[in-house]
Scaffold this motif. Structure first.
Motif, PDB file in Angstrom:
ATOM      1  N   ASP A 160     -46.698   8.849  33.453  1.00 40.34           N
ATOM      2  CA  ASP A 160     -47.870   9.001  32.604  1.00 40.34           C
ATOM      3  C   ASP A 160     -49.076   8.952  33.545  1.00 40.34           C
ATOM      4  O   ASP A 160     -49.492   7.884  33.990  1.00 40.34           O
ATOM      5  CB  ASP A 160     -47.883   7.833  31.603  1.00 40.34           C
ATOM      6  N   VAL A 161     -49.590  10.149  33.899  1.00 37.52           N
ATOM      7  CA  VAL A 161     -50.627  10.256  34.937  1.00 37.52           C
ATOM      8  C   VAL A 161     -52.014  10.349  34.308  1.00 37.52           C
ATOM      9  O   VAL A 161     -52.225  11.106  33.363  1.00 37.52           O
ATOM     10  CB  VAL A 161     -50.377  11.514  35.818  1.00 37.52           C
ATOM     11  N   SER A 162     -52.955   9.573  34.857  1.00 34.90           N
ATOM     12  CA  SER A 162     -54.353   9.726  34.428  1.00 34.90           C
ATOM     13  C   SER A 162     -55.252   9.768  35.662  1.00 34.90           C
ATOM     14  O   SER A 162     -54.922   9.209  36.706  1.00 34.90           O
ATOM     15  CB  SER A 162     -54.767   8.575  33.505  1.00 34.90           C
ATOM     16  N   LYS A 176     -46.768   4.314  34.657  1.00 36.63           N
ATOM     17  CA  LYS A 176     -48.157   4.753  34.549  1.00 36.63           C
ATOM     18  C   LYS A 176     -48.704   4.930  35.964  1.00 36.63           C
ATOM     19  O   LYS A 176     -48.532   4.056  36.813  1.00 36.63           O
ATOM     20  CB  LYS A 176     -48.986   3.722  33.792  1.00 36.63           C
ATOM     21  N   LEU A 177     -49.344   6.049  36.187  1.00 36.46           N
ATOM     22  CA  LEU A 177     -49.916   6.368  37.497  1.00 36.46           C
ATOM     23  C   LEU A 177     -51.398   6.624  37.275  1.00 36.46           C
ATOM     24  O   LEU A 177     -51.768   7.613  36.651  1.00 36.46           O
ATOM     25  CB  LEU A 177     -49.246   7.639  38.014  1.00 36.46           C
ATOM     26  N   LYS A 178     -52.222   5.733  37.784  1.00 39.00           N
ATOM     27  CA  LYS A 178     -53.668   5.864  37.528  1.00 39.00           C
ATOM     28  C   LYS A 178     -54.396   6.172  38.837  1.00 39.00           C
ATOM     29  O   LYS A 178     -54.323   5.400  39.785  1.00 39.00           O
ATOM     30  CB  LYS A 178     -54.203   4.568  36.914  1.00 39.00           C
ATOM     31  N   ILE A 179     -55.056   7.320  38.862  1.00 39.88           N
ATOM     32  CA  ILE A 179     -55.825   7.734  40.038  1.00 39.88           C
ATOM     33  C   ILE A 179     -57.279   7.329  39.796  1.00 39.88           C
ATOM     34  O   ILE A 179     -57.870   7.695  38.777  1.00 39.88           O
ATOM     35  CB  ILE A 179     -55.705   9.260  40.263  1.00 39.88           C
ATOM     36  N   ILE A 226     -54.689   4.965  44.238  1.00 39.06           N
ATOM     37  CA  ILE A 226     -53.755   5.339  43.174  1.00 39.06           C
ATOM     38  C   ILE A 226     -52.884   4.122  42.868  1.00 39.06           C
ATOM     39  O   ILE A 226     -52.323   3.517  43.786  1.00 39.06           O
ATOM     40  CB  ILE A 226     -52.865   6.535  43.583  1.00 39.06           C
ATOM     41  N   VAL A 227     -52.799   3.774  41.598  1.00 41.96           N
ATOM     42  CA  VAL A 227     -52.054   2.569  41.214  1.00 41.96           C
ATOM     43  C   VAL A 227     -50.850   2.945  40.358  1.00 41.96           C
ATOM     44  O   VAL A 227     -50.977   3.667  39.361  1.00 41.96           O
ATOM     45  CB  VAL A 227     -52.963   1.571  40.440  1.00 41.96           C
TER      46      VAL A 227
END
Length: 273
Positions: A77-79, A222-225, A200-201
């Protein structure tokens, strides 16, 4: 012999259905073996594409690896993908939990981006050869002086060849439910190149993947940039502050997207909501 095969064909699904430990080892072995097979495919393709070691080969790797997540029951789930649309060189920093991070990395890897990795990776069969062909910068983690000179060379390469570098500042894999203190190499690199840092977390894998407990279920990561952090005008005197700022930011995002309650450093591992 046929009876043995029939027995195994029945036994494997039964064990997959009933034993989480078997699932763990089955998925882990499949992952390693399949990545080696993909490596073997990527080697000739990379040589045909670029003739040798070149960051452009990461496009080949990215195309080949993107589907692996489906076999393992993983989703991303990339944001914040727009934050990678920055022109020119930059340094990506991310937390590091497992070899599965490679799948998330390939999910969002921008063009002309390669990694900094421990030199042992080069010996990992076909994966090691492809890593070399993809321009991965290898460092000796045990020798700080080596790491520093490699980072200085990497900063020059970034600017000369207009590439981006992905670094894991924790320096080692960590599944403790929190971030390890950051090593300074990535920040020296960014400051030397006067290139921005893009954090990136990855959310915690602990709800589906636990090495000690031998658990490997399906799950969503979850991948949060995060927005870029500029380093223009900074000197080596600013590295410690830059590292601390990045750590605090990434740690709070990690706890938030992982569904962990915020904790102080002294309180032990985080608690689930």
């Amino acid at each position: 012999m046929d009876a043995l095969w029939v027995f195994l064909m029945l036994l494997v699904p039964l064990l997959l259905w009933t034993s989480s430990t078997f699932v763990f080892y089955f998925k882990k072995c499949f992952y390693v073996a399949y990545m080696m097979v993909l490596g073997a495919i990527a080697i000739p393709l990379s040589i045909l594409k670029c003739g040798g070691r070149d960051v452009e080969n990461m496009r080949v790797v990215r195309a080949l690896v993107r589907h692996v997540k489906y076999f393992l029951g993983l989703r991303f789930d990339v944001s914040g993908l727009e934050h990678l649309q920055t022109e020119g060189p930059y340094v990506i920093i991310s937390n590091h939990q497992s070899s599965l991070d490679v799948l998330g990395l390939m999910e969002v890897l921008p063009d002309r981006c390669t990694m900094i990795a421990k030199k042992e990776l080069v010996y990992a069969g076909t994966v090691g050869i492809v890593s070399w062909l993809g321009g991965i910068v290898f460092i000796n983690r045990n020798k700080t002086s080596d790491a520093k000179s490699v980072m200085a060379d990497a900063a020059k390469t970034m600017l000369d060849d207009q590439i981006r570098l992905w670094v894991f500042p924790e320096g080692t894999r960590n599944q403790r439910g929190d971030l390890l203190p950051f090593k300074k190499g990535a920040f020296h690199l960014a400051v030397q190149a006067q290139a921005p840092i893009i954090p990136i977390v990855f959310s915690s894998y602990s709800n589906f993947y636990l090495r000690k407990e031998k658990l490997f279920n399906s799950g969503t990561i979850k991948l949060k940039i995060l927005p870029k952090i500029e380093t223009k005008g900074m000197t080596s005197d600013d590295v410690a502050g830059l590292s601390d700022k990045s750590y605090d930011l990434m740690r709070s995002v990690f706890l938030s997207i992982s569904g962990f309650a915020p904790i102080t450093q002294s309180n032990g591992p985080p608690s689930h909501h």
